[in-house]
Design an enzyme around this catalytic site. Structure first.
Site, PDB file in Angstrom:
ATOM      1  N   LYS A 242       7.384   2.067 102.922  1.00  0.00           N
ATOM      2  CA  LYS A 242       6.244   1.954 102.014  1.00  0.00           C
ATOM      3  C   LYS A 242       6.544   2.578 100.652  1.00  0.00           C
ATOM      4  O   LYS A 242       5.898   2.255  99.657  1.00  0.00           O
ATOM      5  CB  LYS A 242       4.993   2.545 102.640  1.00  0.00           C
ATOM      6  CG  LYS A 242       4.508   1.656 103.786  1.00  0.00           C
ATOM      7  CD  LYS A 242       3.145   2.027 104.328  1.00  0.00           C
ATOM      8  CE  LYS A 242       2.735   1.050 105.414  1.00  0.00           C
ATOM      9  NZ  LYS A 242       3.607   1.123 106.621  1.00  0.00           N
TER      10      LYS A 242
HETATM   11  C1  LIG Z   1       3.659   0.033 107.540  1.00  0.00           C
HETATM   12  C2  LIG Z   1       4.779  -0.018 108.482  1.00  0.00           C
HETATM   13  C3  LIG Z   1       5.116  -1.210 109.183  1.00  0.00           C
HETATM   14  C4  LIG Z   1       4.313  -2.485 109.042  1.00  0.00           C
HETATM   15  O1  LIG Z   1       4.490  -3.088 107.774  1.00  0.00           O
HETATM   16  P1  LIG Z   1       3.459  -4.191 107.243  1.00  0.00           P
HETATM   17  O2  LIG Z   1       3.842  -4.450 105.839  1.00  0.00           O
HETATM   18  O3  LIG Z   1       2.097  -3.544 107.357  1.00  0.00           O
HETATM   19  O4  LIG Z   1       3.584  -5.376 108.120  1.00  0.00           O
HETATM   20  C5  LIG Z   1       6.228  -1.202 110.011  1.00  0.00           C
HETATM   21  N1  LIG Z   1       6.950  -0.075 110.201  1.00  0.00           N
HETATM   22  C6  LIG Z   1       6.652   1.090 109.576  1.00  0.00           C
HETATM   23  C7  LIG Z   1       7.482   2.302 109.846  1.00  0.00           C
HETATM   24  C8  LIG Z   1       5.572   1.154 108.690  1.00  0.00           C
HETATM   25  O5  LIG Z   1       5.276   2.316 108.073  1.00  0.00           O
END
Ligand SMILES: *Cc1c(COP(=O)(O)O)cnc(C)c1O
Length: 497
Positions: free
Chosen positions: A141
C-alpha cells in the site's frame, strides 16, 4: 456494515487537464467520470481530493490513455521515479508541471529500502515474484499512499488550504496512511485504533512516528466503534467543514494510478511490450488487480489476470457463478484480504459492461439493500475470459508457504503465497511468464509463517527500529464529543504553531 463504499474516505475539490510526458506527443485530455453516471466530471486534482464521487460511484478516466509499442519500448531502462512520471503523465496532464512531478516521484519512493523499488525474483520457470514491500510499512500500500501524500501536499499548498484526515484502522492501513502524510504541510492526521485490540507490531508501526501532524488515538472499544466515530465525524457537516475533513480511502483514483506503474516495470523487465505477461494478485478490495487491468487498457500486453482469495471468497465465488453475495467475515492468516466486499470491483464492472452506468447503479443499489447481485450469462462469460480466480483456506496457505520455502528457500507471507498458488493452479499458457505480486514482507506475519517453515523469519532492520522506539498515542473514551474536542484542539494548536 453496509455503507462499505464509504469505508475509508477523503473529500475536497478543484481543477485540471491531461497531457503526455515530454518524450511523447499530446494525445488526449483526461477527464474523470463516475461509474454511476450522475456526478459531474472532474480533473485529476479534483478526483484526488474528492475520493468518492457525490453520486456514490467511483471515478475512472473518461477514456483510457494509451501508449504504442514503440513508446513502451522507450520506457526500458527508466528508473522507477522516471517510469512514474512517464506512465502517470497522461492521467495528470498539465496540472503538475514536469520538474515538480519529477521531484514528487523521487520523494515518494526515496524511502524504499531497495534500489530497484520493486525488485523481481525468479521462483521457477516462467514464475516470478515482484516484491512490493520495500516501502516504509513493508506492504504494497506504500506504493499508492506515498505518492498520494505528495499529491496532497502539492495540491493543498497550491490552494492555500489545509485538511484534517481522520481514519479508523484495525491494523495495516493505519500505518500506511501515517507514513504517507507524516511531516506533510497542511495535513493533520488522526488515526483511531481500538485500544489493546491491534497487534503490538501493528500498533508500534503507527505510534513510533514522532511527526507533530500525526495523532494516534487508542479508543476504548472495538474496531467498529472506531469506524463509527469516523463516520459520525463525517456526518457532522458543521464539524466536517470546520475541520476540512478528508480521508485516505482505497477507492481514490490516484491510488489506482500509482499502482499501474509497477505493472509496466514488471512487463518491461520480462521483455515487454514484445512479450506478454500474466499477473497473479492476492486480492481484497480489488485495487491492485484493477491497476493491472488499467495497465492493459493503456497498451501493456497482459494476457491473463489471476486473483487469489482466502476463505473470504466473495470474489472467487462471483467469478464462478456471476453472483456477488456478502457473507460474514472470517478471520484468516491473511487479514488484509478479510473483506466482505471489494469496493474497487465496481470500476471493473463498469468497464466490462461497456460503461453501463445505469446497470452499475442498479446492481450497487441492489447489493446495498439485499447484500447480493447477479450479472447475466453474457457478462459473466466476458469476465471469465479475462479473469481466473482461486481460493485457499488457512491450511492450504500454510502448506504452500512450506512448499515454496522448500523448493526455493524464499519465505513468503500468507497473502502473497495465495497469489503464487493461484498462478500455479490457473495459468493457461505455460510459455507466458507469470508475475506474482508480493504484497507484504513476511516479517509482518511471522507468527503465521514460522510453524510452516520451522525457523524464525528474519526481521528487516527497519522493523527492528520501529519495535524498539518510543510510542506516542493518547487513550480516549469511545465518545464522539471527546474525540471531536481532541481533534479540534490539536488542529487549532497546529494552526497557531
Ligand atoms: C491490502 C492488501 C491486499 C489486498 O489488496 P487489494 O488492492 O485490496 O486487492 C493484499 N495483501 C496485503 C498484504 C494487503 O495489505
Amino acid at each position: 456494515m453496509k455503507s462499505h463504499f464509504l469505508q475509508v474516505m477523503l473529500a475536497i475539490q478543484s481543477g485540471l487537464t491531461i497531457i503526455k510526458p515530454l518524450i511523447f506527443s499530446i494525445k488526449s485530455i483526461v477527464k474523470y467520470i463516475s461509474t454511476r453516471g450522475q456526478a459531474s466530471s472532474l480533473n485529476f486534482e479534483e478526483v484526488t481530493l474528492a475520493g468518492l464521487a457525490r453520486d456514490g460511484g467511483l471515478y475512472v478516466p473518461e477514456s483510457w490513455p494509451t501508449f504504442s509499442a514503440p513508446e513502451i519500448r522507450n520506457m526500458r531502462g527508466l528508473s522507477y521515479p522516471e517510469l512514474v512520471v512517464t506512465v502517470l503523465r497522461p492521467f495528470i496532464g498539465d496540472c503538475i508541471d514536469e520538474p515538480t512531478l519529477q521531484a514528487m516521484a523521487k520523494r515518494a519512493y526515496a524511502n524504499f529500502s531497495h534500489a530497484a523499488i520493486a525488485p523481481i525474483k525468479q521462483l521457477d520457470t516462467n514464475l516470478y515474484f515482484m516484491e512490493l514491500f520495500q516501502g516504509p510499512t513493508l506492504a504494497f500500500k506504500d506504493f499508492a499512499l506515498q505518492f498520494l501524500g505528495q499529491l496532497f501536499e502539492h495540491f493543498l499548498a497550491r490552494r492555500g488550504e489545509h485538511c484534517t484526515i481522520v481514519g479508523a484502522t484495525s491494523g495495516d492501513t493505519g500505518s500506511a496512511a501515517i507514513e504517507a502524510v507524516r511531516g506533510i504541510k497542511g495535513v493533520e492526521l488522526f488515526m483511531l485504533h481500538p485500544d489493546g485490540r491491534v497487534s503490538s507490531v501493528q500498533r508500534k508501526q503507527m505510534t513510533y512516528v514522532e511527526d507533530k501532524n500525526i495523532h494516534n488515538l487508542a479508543i476504548k472499544g472495538h474496531f467498529d466503534d472506531c469506524q463509527n466515530l469516523v463516520k459520525a465525524m463525517f456526518n457532522d457537516t458543521g464539524f466536517r467543514d470546520e475541520m476540512n475533513l478528508s480521508a485516505v480511502n482505497s477507492i481514490n483514483w490516484a491510488r489506482i494510478a500509482a499502482q499501474v506503474v509497477y505493472y509496466f516495470r514488471a512487463a518491461l523487465s520480462l521483455g515487454g511490450p514484445d512479450r506478454p505477461i500474466n499477473v497473479s494478485v492476492p486480492t481484497g478490495n480489488f485495487g491492485n488487480i484493477f491497476a493491472a487491468y488499467v495497465a492493459q487498457q493503456m497498451g501493456l500486453p497482459i494476457e491473463q489476470f489471476i486473483i487469489g482469495s482466502n476463505q473470504n471468497d466473495i470474489l472467487t465465488r462471483f467469478f464462478s457463478d456471476g453472483n456477488m453475495s456478502q457473507k460474514a467475515v472470517e478471520a484468516s492468516l491473511s487479514p488484509s484480504m478479510d473483506i466482505q466486499i471489494s469496493s474497487n470491483f465496481e470500476r471493473y464492472l463498469f468497464e466490462v459492461s461497456g460503461r453501463d452506468a445505469a446497470l452499475i447503479t442498479r446492481l450497487m443499489d441492489e447489493f446495498k439493500q439485499t447484500g447480493s447481485f447477479s450479472v447475466d450469462a453474457n457478462l459473466l462469460d466476458k469476465v471469465k475470459r479475462q479473469f481466473s480466480a482461486f481460493r485457499m483456506d488457512d491450511e492450504q496457505t500454510r502448506a504452500e508457504i512450506a512448499r515454496v520455502y522448500q523448493e526455493t528457500g524464499e519465505i513468503i507471507d500468507p497473502h502473497s503465497v495465495i497469489g503464487i498458488a493461484a498462478a500455479r493452479a490457473c495459468a493457461k499458457d505455460p510459455s507466458i511468464p507469470v508475475v506474482c505480486m508480493g504484497t507484504a514482507d513476511p516479517a509482518k506475519f511471522a507468527d503465521a509463517i514460522e510453524p510452516a517453515i520451522g525457523r524464525k523469519v528474519p526481521y528487516p532492520a527497519r522493523l527492528e527500529k520501529v519495535l524498539n522506539a518510543k510510542e506516542h498515542f493518547d487513550v480516549l473514551e469511545n465518545d464522539l464529543n471527546a474525540v471531536q474536542a481532541y481533534v479540534r484542539k490539536k488542529v487549532e494548536q497546529a494552526q497557531n504553531a
